[in-house]
Design an enzyme around this catalytic site. Structure first.
Site, short mmCIF file in Angstrom:
data_model
loop_
_atom_site.label_atom_id
_atom_site.label_comp_id
_atom_site.label_asym_id
_atom_site.label_seq_id
_atom_site.Cartn_x
_atom_site.Cartn_y
_atom_site.Cartn_z
N ASP A 9 2.77 0.06 -6.64
CA ASP A 9 1.64 0.59 -5.88
C ASP A 9 0.37 0.06 -6.56
OD1 ASP A 9 -0.51 2.12 -4.95
OD2 ASP A 9 0.60 4.00 -5.02
N ILE A 10 -0.38 -0.76 -5.89
CA ILE A 10 -1.55 -1.41 -6.47
C ILE A 10 -2.58 -0.39 -6.99
CG2 ILE A 10 -2.90 -1.67 -4.34
CD1 ILE A 10 -3.54 -4.57 -5.37
N GLY A 31 -3.20 1.08 5.59
CA GLY A 31 -2.50 0.25 4.62
C GLY A 31 -3.11 0.30 3.23
N VAL A 32 -3.20 -0.86 2.60
CA VAL A 32 -3.76 -0.96 1.25
C VAL A 32 -5.19 -0.45 1.22
CG1 VAL A 32 -4.47 -2.60 -0.55
CG2 VAL A 32 -2.25 -2.86 0.55
N ASP A 33 -5.98 -0.81 2.21
CA ASP A 33 -7.38 -0.40 2.29
C ASP A 33 -7.50 1.12 2.27
OD1 ASP A 33 -10.16 -0.72 2.54
OD2 ASP A 33 -10.06 -0.91 4.72
N THR A 122 -0.56 -9.43 5.47
CA THR A 122 0.85 -9.36 5.87
C THR A 122 1.24 -8.05 6.54
OG1 THR A 122 1.60 -8.56 3.72
CG2 THR A 122 1.55 -10.97 4.06
N GLY A 123 0.35 -7.08 6.56
CA GLY A 123 0.64 -5.81 7.21
C GLY A 123 0.29 -5.87 8.68
#
Length: 172
Positions: A9-10, A31-33, A122-123
């Site tokens: 997990d970043i 997502g990541v954001d 990629t998401g």
């Protein structure tokens, strides 16, 4: 510059810079954001709002990068970059490479030694993992390291790990 690929997990990594796969609004998303904004807390959003009130009034363009505080994350800074949406009719690979090059440039300007990237685009932007891995790892491998000693690709899932490790092994 050392490159590592990890299943992580970043938002939990203790690095100088976490790269955010941001939306052009810089105001959070999914997502990541979304994870970075949620776990980093309101300080990140406050910095993003300041950027929007200033030079980035129309948002951050695809491939550009800009830094903010990391808030409550264990990183020192977040470098936001907007990845391109995958297209079958237009080659946008240069923009995806720009995300990595420009994020590293901003990280060097900050004096960062360690940088963590997600698998940008990629998401929800649907970039194929094998192609994204090739573009990302090539851009990082060819970048001027400056102060950067290590780049970590923090990925989720077997498919991402397999794609990035295969490309990383072919560069070695």
């Amino acid at each position: 510059m050392r490159i590592r690929i990890v299943d992580a997990d970043i938002t939990t990594l203790e690095v100088d810079v976490v790269v955010n796969a941001a939306t052009s609004s810089l105001l959070g998303g999914g997502g990541v954001d979304g994870a970075i904004h949620r776990k980093g807390g309101p300080e990140i959003l406050a910095d993003c709002r300041k950027l929007r009130a200033g030079h980035y009034g129309r948002g951050l363009k695809t491939g550009q990068a800009v830094a903010t505080t990391a808030g409550k994350l264990p990183a020192r800074w977040v470098v936001h970059t907007v990845g391109p949406v995958w297209s079958t009719t237009e080659d946008r690979s240069g923009l995806l490479a720009d995300c990595h090059r420009n994020a590293l440039k901003v990280a060097r300007e900050l004096g960062a030694r360690t940088v963590a990237f997600p698998a940008i685009s990629t998401g929800i932007y649907r970039w194929p993992l094998e192609s994204a891995a090739e573009i990302a790892l090539t851009a990082v491998a060819e970048a001027e390291p400056g102060t950067i000693e290590e780049v970590v690709f923090a990925l989720r899932g077997e498919d991402a790990m397999r794609a990035f490790r295969a490309r990383h092994n072919s560069l070695a």
